[in-house]
Design a protein around this motif. Structure first.
Motif, PDB file in Angstrom:
ATOM      1  N   TYR A  11      -6.019 -37.636-140.663  1.00 51.96           N
ATOM      2  CA  TYR A  11      -5.709 -37.387-139.259  1.00 51.96           C
ATOM      3  C   TYR A  11      -4.658 -38.308-138.670  1.00 51.96           C
ATOM      4  O   TYR A  11      -4.295 -38.148-137.527  1.00 51.96           O
ATOM      5  N   CYS A  13      -1.455 -38.732-139.487  1.00 48.90           N
ATOM      6  CA  CYS A  13      -0.109 -38.168-139.530  1.00 48.90           C
ATOM      7  C   CYS A  13       0.932 -39.224-139.842  1.00 48.90           C
ATOM      8  O   CYS A  13       2.071 -39.146-139.410  1.00 48.90           O
ATOM      9  N   PHE A  22       1.675 -45.593-137.865  1.00 48.05           N
ATOM     10  CA  PHE A  22       2.201 -44.357-138.420  1.00 48.05           C
ATOM     11  C   PHE A  22       3.159 -44.701-139.562  1.00 48.05           C
ATOM     12  O   PHE A  22       4.379 -44.668-139.392  1.00 48.05           O
ATOM     13  N   SER A  47      -2.495 -34.041-136.940  1.00 48.37           N
ATOM     14  CA  SER A  47      -2.680 -35.381-136.395  1.00 48.37           C
ATOM     15  C   SER A  47      -3.789 -35.428-135.365  1.00 48.37           C
ATOM     16  O   SER A  47      -3.958 -34.517-134.579  1.00 48.37           O
ATOM     17  N   LEU A  51       2.181 -37.756-132.602  1.00 46.73           N
ATOM     18  CA  LEU A  51       3.314 -37.447-133.471  1.00 46.73           C
ATOM     19  C   LEU A  51       4.560 -38.163-132.951  1.00 46.73           C
ATOM     20  O   LEU A  51       5.481 -37.530-132.450  1.00 46.73           O
ATOM     21  N   THR A  68      -2.916 -30.376-133.537  1.00 45.33           N
ATOM     22  CA  THR A  68      -3.448 -31.495-132.755  1.00 45.33           C
ATOM     23  C   THR A  68      -4.957 -31.486-132.879  1.00 45.33           C
ATOM     24  O   THR A  68      -5.575 -30.432-133.006  1.00 45.33           O
ATOM     25  N   TRP A  72      -6.742 -37.306-130.630  1.00 48.39           N
ATOM     26  CA  TRP A  72      -5.495 -37.504-129.889  1.00 48.39           C
ATOM     27  C   TRP A  72      -5.630 -36.947-128.481  1.00 48.39           C
ATOM     28  O   TRP A  72      -5.207 -37.531-127.504  1.00 48.39           O
TER      29      TRP A  72
END
Length: 131
Positions: A11, A13, A22, A47, A51, A68, A72
């Protein structure tokens, strides 16, 4: 396309290795997307945390889908519309593709820009009252 492919990296990303929130190894992402495209797949990113590199991921690597997730979007899906809109803009502003966004439930209007998924909901009123 033959199919859609959304790698799930836990998850986050982030792709690659490292201590960054990230981690971004664009060479690896470029190679994976290119190889999957050659086999007939369209590739996207999944994610739960955001992003931040979506412009590069779309324009440089060729991703064309965004997923999504609840981590998030926030408790009660408060940020669902904004997160979906970020993905829409990321895809449409950085490619000639039409958006394809997949998301958990959101507030009114979210469905204008995304496919809504309700696959892992629980049946309690406390959970569904946010939908």
């Amino acid at each position: 396309p033959a199919s859609w492919f959304l790698p799930n990296d836990g998850y986050g990303c982030g792709f690659g290795k490292g201590d960054a929130v990230f981690p971004s190894d664009f060479d690896t992402l470029d190679e994976v997307v290119k190889d999957l495209n050659r086999q007939g797949f369209q590739v996207g990113l999944w994610s739960s945390t955001g992003l931040p590199n979506i412009s590069r991921e779309v324009a440089g690597s060729g991703t064309r889908i965004g997923k999504t997730d609840v981590g998030w979007i926030g408790d009660g899906y408060r940020y669902a519309f904004e997160s979906v809109d970020l993905v829409v803009r990321g895809i449409e502003d950085n490619s000639d593709a039409r958006r394809f966004v997949w998301t958990v439930e959101g507030w009114a209007g979210t469905q204008r820009n995304a496919v809504m998924w309700s696959g892992d909901d629980s049946g309690s009123f406390d959970y569904i009252r946010w939908q």
